[in-house]
Design a protein around this motif. Structure first.
Motif, mmCIF file in Angstrom:
data_model
loop_
_atom_site.group_PDB
_atom_site.id
_atom_site.type_symbol
_atom_site.label_atom_id
_atom_site.label_comp_id
_atom_site.label_asym_id
_atom_site.label_seq_id
_atom_site.Cartn_x
_atom_site.Cartn_y
_atom_site.Cartn_z
ATOM 1 N N ALA A 21 0.822 -1.202 0.000
ATOM 2 C CA ALA A 21 0.000 0.000 0.000
ATOM 3 C C ALA A 21 0.864 1.263 0.000
ATOM 4 O O ALA A 21 1.842 1.345 0.743
ATOM 5 C CB ALA A 21 -0.907 0.003 1.228
ATOM 6 N N MET A 22 0.481 2.229 -0.825
ATOM 7 C CA MET A 22 1.139 3.533 -0.760
ATOM 8 C C MET A 22 0.688 4.236 0.513
ATOM 9 O O MET A 22 -0.509 4.318 0.803
ATOM 10 C CB MET A 22 0.776 4.384 -1.977
ATOM 11 C CG MET A 22 1.409 5.778 -1.933
ATOM 12 S SD MET A 22 1.123 6.755 -3.422
ATOM 13 C CE MET A 22 -0.647 7.038 -3.324
ATOM 14 N N ILE A 23 1.624 4.735 1.273
ATOM 15 C CA ILE A 23 1.325 5.388 2.537
ATOM 16 C C ILE A 23 1.121 6.877 2.280
ATOM 17 O O ILE A 23 1.944 7.532 1.633
ATOM 18 C CB ILE A 23 2.456 5.134 3.548
ATOM 19 C CG1 ILE A 23 2.602 3.623 3.781
ATOM 20 C CG2 ILE A 23 2.193 5.858 4.858
ATOM 21 C CD1 ILE A 23 3.834 3.227 4.563
ATOM 22 N N SER A 24 0.002 7.386 2.777
ATOM 23 C CA SER A 24 -0.404 8.759 2.479
ATOM 24 C C SER A 24 -0.936 9.434 3.734
ATOM 25 O O SER A 24 -1.555 8.798 4.579
ATOM 26 C CB SER A 24 -1.498 8.747 1.398
ATOM 27 O OG SER A 24 -2.114 10.011 1.281
ATOM 28 N N ALA A 82 3.349 9.059 -0.464
ATOM 29 C CA ALA A 82 2.888 10.185 -1.276
ATOM 30 C C ALA A 82 3.426 11.472 -0.669
ATOM 31 O O ALA A 82 3.095 11.814 0.469
ATOM 32 C CB ALA A 82 1.364 10.222 -1.343
ATOM 33 N N ALA A 83 4.260 12.187 -1.429
ATOM 34 C CA ALA A 83 4.890 13.406 -0.920
ATOM 35 C C ALA A 83 4.230 14.684 -1.411
ATOM 36 O O ALA A 83 4.573 15.767 -0.947
ATOM 37 C CB ALA A 83 6.375 13.422 -1.311
ATOM 38 N N GLY A 84 3.309 14.542 -2.358
ATOM 39 C CA GLY A 84 2.672 15.734 -2.892
ATOM 40 C C GLY A 84 1.403 15.402 -3.636
ATOM 41 O O GLY A 84 1.007 14.238 -3.745
ATOM 42 N N ARG A 125 -8.555 -1.300 3.103
ATOM 43 C CA ARG A 125 -8.819 -2.728 3.274
ATOM 44 C C ARG A 125 -8.265 -3.548 2.112
ATOM 45 O O ARG A 125 -7.796 -4.663 2.297
ATOM 46 C CB ARG A 125 -10.327 -2.981 3.418
ATOM 47 C CG ARG A 125 -10.931 -2.439 4.700
ATOM 48 C CD ARG A 125 -12.289 -3.080 5.003
ATOM 49 N NE ARG A 125 -13.199 -2.994 3.866
ATOM 50 C CZ ARG A 125 -13.999 -1.970 3.618
ATOM 51 N NH1 ARG A 125 -13.983 -0.915 4.433
ATOM 52 N NH2 ARG A 125 -14.809 -1.978 2.572
ATOM 53 N N LEU A 126 -8.323 -2.983 0.912
ATOM 54 C CA LEU A 126 -7.765 -3.679 -0.254
ATOM 55 C C LEU A 126 -6.243 -3.744 -0.211
ATOM 56 O O LEU A 126 -5.640 -4.629 -0.809
ATOM 57 C CB LEU A 126 -8.180 -2.960 -1.541
ATOM 58 C CG LEU A 126 -9.595 -3.160 -2.060
ATOM 59 C CD1 LEU A 126 -9.810 -2.302 -3.295
ATOM 60 C CD2 LEU A 126 -9.864 -4.621 -2.365
ATOM 61 N N GLY A 127 -5.622 -2.784 0.450
ATOM 62 C CA GLY A 127 -4.164 -2.684 0.426
ATOM 63 C C GLY A 127 -3.660 -1.811 -0.707
ATOM 64 O O GLY A 127 -2.502 -1.901 -1.098
ATOM 65 N N GLY A 128 -4.536 -0.940 -1.241
ATOM 66 C CA GLY A 128 -4.094 -0.024 -2.283
ATOM 67 C C GLY A 128 -3.368 1.176 -1.712
ATOM 68 O O GLY A 128 -2.352 1.619 -2.243
ATOM 69 N N GLY A 129 -3.884 1.726 -0.627
ATOM 70 C CA GLY A 129 -3.263 2.851 0.061
ATOM 71 C C GLY A 129 -3.519 2.738 1.548
ATOM 72 O O GLY A 129 -4.423 2.027 1.985
ATOM 73 N N MET A 130 -2.711 3.421 2.330
ATOM 74 C CA MET A 130 -2.865 3.382 3.783
ATOM 75 C C MET A 130 -2.647 4.781 4.323
ATOM 76 O O MET A 130 -1.606 5.395 4.074
ATOM 77 C CB MET A 130 -1.863 2.412 4.414
ATOM 78 C CG MET A 130 -2.085 2.183 5.886
ATOM 79 S SD MET A 130 -3.732 1.527 6.297
ATOM 80 C CE MET A 130 -3.664 -0.091 5.553
ATOM 81 N N ILE A 131 -3.648 5.303 5.038
ATOM 82 C CA ILE A 131 -3.558 6.656 5.577
ATOM 83 C C ILE A 131 -2.824 6.610 6.918
ATOM 84 O O ILE A 131 -3.145 5.800 7.794
ATOM 85 C CB ILE A 131 -4.962 7.260 5.745
ATOM 86 C CG1 ILE A 131 -5.661 7.339 4.386
ATOM 87 C CG2 ILE A 131 -4.880 8.646 6.387
ATOM 88 C CD1 ILE A 131 -7.119 7.696 4.472
ATOM 89 N N GLY A 144 -4.109 13.381 1.459
ATOM 90 C CA GLY A 144 -3.017 13.211 0.514
ATOM 91 C C GLY A 144 -3.422 12.444 -0.738
ATOM 92 O O GLY A 144 -4.581 12.067 -0.930
ATOM 93 N N HIS A 145 -2.435 12.164 -1.580
ATOM 94 C CA HIS A 145 -2.668 11.527 -2.872
ATOM 95 C C HIS A 145 -3.264 10.126 -2.736
ATOM 96 O O HIS A 145 -3.941 9.653 -3.645
ATOM 97 C CB HIS A 145 -1.348 11.464 -3.649
ATOM 98 C CG HIS A 145 -1.457 10.811 -4.989
ATOM 99 N ND1 HIS A 145 -2.378 11.207 -5.939
ATOM 100 C CD2 HIS A 145 -0.761 9.778 -5.538
ATOM 101 C CE1 HIS A 145 -2.237 10.452 -7.023
ATOM 102 N NE2 HIS A 145 -1.279 9.583 -6.811
ATOM 103 N N GLY A 146 -3.023 9.481 -1.600
ATOM 104 C CA GLY A 146 -3.566 8.150 -1.394
ATOM 105 C C GLY A 146 -4.838 8.119 -0.566
ATOM 106 O O GLY A 146 -5.309 7.037 -0.202
#
Length: 487
Positions: A198-201, A259-261, A228-234, A205-207
């Protein structure tokens, strides 16, 4: 592992209960042997179970070669020099390249000889920014469909990815751990995968793909669908970023992505905003470095890129709005620039005219030429990827997108970037590298991931854009997945 009513209660050959079918029995035995219950439930089962259902195409995995294979009469592109080499022979034994030798040298005893007819033998292509779980699924399906459907659809796309000549990919966000395991264990065909998980956001943010009615979140609110899917994580704050980073490493991430921006595909973060603080980046970097690997970030703007670099991030993905100061900093730090040929051409994914997403996209397109000019001026370590997202109609353009890099680089430079150079970036995963042998090059002891091109891709790089016609042999890990020389 699986339980149901006694088998004698079922009619012979009448599989009213799926558990009594021979296919299910084979699957159950395989799961007992290879997977823990915990790993099975996390997603690998959905892919392997595809074999049970009529109408689902499951790629056959070729057997490993029983004897050495010698490729003769070749024009060799080795992924390093950028110049074709004549008069060589490449011998493969098992899953590795055994030797590169003069064609006049004695042949390895007992080898199968493949006369390549003067065609080009080159390393398998590498996409350093691929989304194996989000490229072949539209956003609506990804947010609403059953995870079993998603896994099976993505397994099919993994096979097509390999058939386009991409033998390795760096997956930069998405629940690809189960797909990777299915490919590595021979349940389905596909490329080698370096997963980020997962992209951490940050929140907003972007995620963060929550809808406005979900904000503010209750203190005890469940995870969002994307999480839950594992696509992104806040994650917000040092402690939360550290925790979420460690979770992705535990699941098998070979590198982390934050995600930095601001982004184009996300609806609620303007492209100019900077996301995360230096301290938060440092938390993720500390977690990654404790595991011997690195952090990359999604970032377009100078401020986002510089904040991440000060936090210890070693790779920036995208960077289309980079300025000269940022390029100098990246050169001084040895930071990787992993970018894409984002221009407003026939391969773009245009958002509706007048939409905020389209405005962000056009701003990003406008910076691409400058970003590559700066990368060349400051000799940045430059990798290439596609970043196709949420659009299954565009995945077929993976090779064509590579050819558009000739807007900034010579064809031989583009091909080295998509083979040997991308391989150097993947190797930064260190001990978390799931495939520790050499890839992206043709040299002794490198993995036997090879393509035979019908022609000279240095003279005509567009050959890569039509893999069905021009890729005559596709070999991954020493196994031949395609061979049309005998057709």
């Amino acid at each position: 592992m699986f339980k149901c009513s006694p088998a004698e209660e079922a009619e012979p050959q009448d599989f009213t209960c799926l558990c009594h079918s021979p296919a299910f029995a084979r699957l159950n035995a395989l799961v007992e042997q290879r997977f823990s219950r915990r790993a099975f439930l996390t997603g690998a089962a959905a892919i392997s179970a595809a074999a049970l259902w009529p109408g689902v195409s499951v790629a056959a995995i070729p057997a490993p070669p029983a004897i050495p294979i010698a490729f003769t009469n070749i024009r060799l592109f080795d992924g390093k020099s950028g110049k074709p080499i004549e008069g060589q022979r490449v011998t493969v034994e098992g899953n590795k390249i055994k030797a590169i030798e003069a064609g006049s040298d004695p042949m390895t005893e007992g080898a199968e000889v493949i006369d390549c007819g003067g065609r080009t033998l080159m390393p398998g292509l590498i996409d350093a920014h691929w989304h194996s779980m989000m490229a072949p699924i539209g956003m609506i399906d990804l947010m609403t469909a059953d995870i079993g459907y998603i896994n099976i659809a993505c397994a099919e796309e993994a096979n097509r990815t390999l058939m386009r000549g991409f033998t390795s990919i760096r997956d930069l966000a998405g629940p690809s751990f189960g797909l990777k395991r299915a490919i590595d264990s021979g349940l389905t065909a596909g490329p080698r995968i370096w997963p980020s998980g997962a992209m951490i956001s940050q929140t907003s943010g972007h995620g963060d793909f929550r809808l406005p009615y979900e904000v503010p979140a209750e203190p005890t609110a469940p995870l969002s669908r994307g999480e839950r899917l594992g696509g992104g994580m806040i994650a917000d704050g040092v402690d939360e970023v550290l925790k979420r980073s460690r979770e992705q490493l535990m699941l098998g991430a070979s590198q982390l992505k934050l995600a930095a921006g601001g982004g184009v595909a996300s609806n609620f973060d303007p492209i100019d905003v900077t996301q995360y603080t230096e301290a938060e980046f440092r938390a993720a970097v500390d977690a990654a470095e404790n595991w011997g690997t690195y952090v990359t970030v999604h970032a377009y703007t100078p401020r986002a890129m510089q904040t991440a670099i000060r936090g210890g991030v070693r790779c920036v993905d995208h960077g289309q709005l980079m300025d000269e100061e940022t390029a100098r900093i990246m050169a001084d730090k040895g930071t990787w620039f992993s970018s894409q040929a984002f221009i407003d051409n026939e391969y773009a994914n245009p958002y509706p005219e007048g939409s905020a997403n389209r405005a962000k996209q056009l701003a990003m397109f406008a910076g691409t030429d400058t970003a590559y000019e700066l990368a060349k001026k400051y000799k940045l370590k430059t990798a290439w990827g596609t970043d196709i997202l949420f659009d299954p109609s565009r995945t077929k353009n993976q090779g064509a997108l590579l050819t558009t890099m000739t807007r900034w680089y010579a064809p031989d430079e583009v091909l080295v970037m998509a083979t040997g150079t991308n391989a150097e970036l993947l190797a930064m995963s260190g001990p978390r590298n799931p495939y520790p042998g050499r890839i992206g090059v043709i040299e002794a002891e490198a993995y036997a991931d090879l393509l035979l091109i019908d022609g000279d891709p240095i003279a005509d790089i567009k050959l890569i854009a039509d893999p069905d016609k021009n890729l005559r042999i596709i070999m991954k890990d020493g196994r031949i997945y395609k061979n049309t020389l005998t057709a």
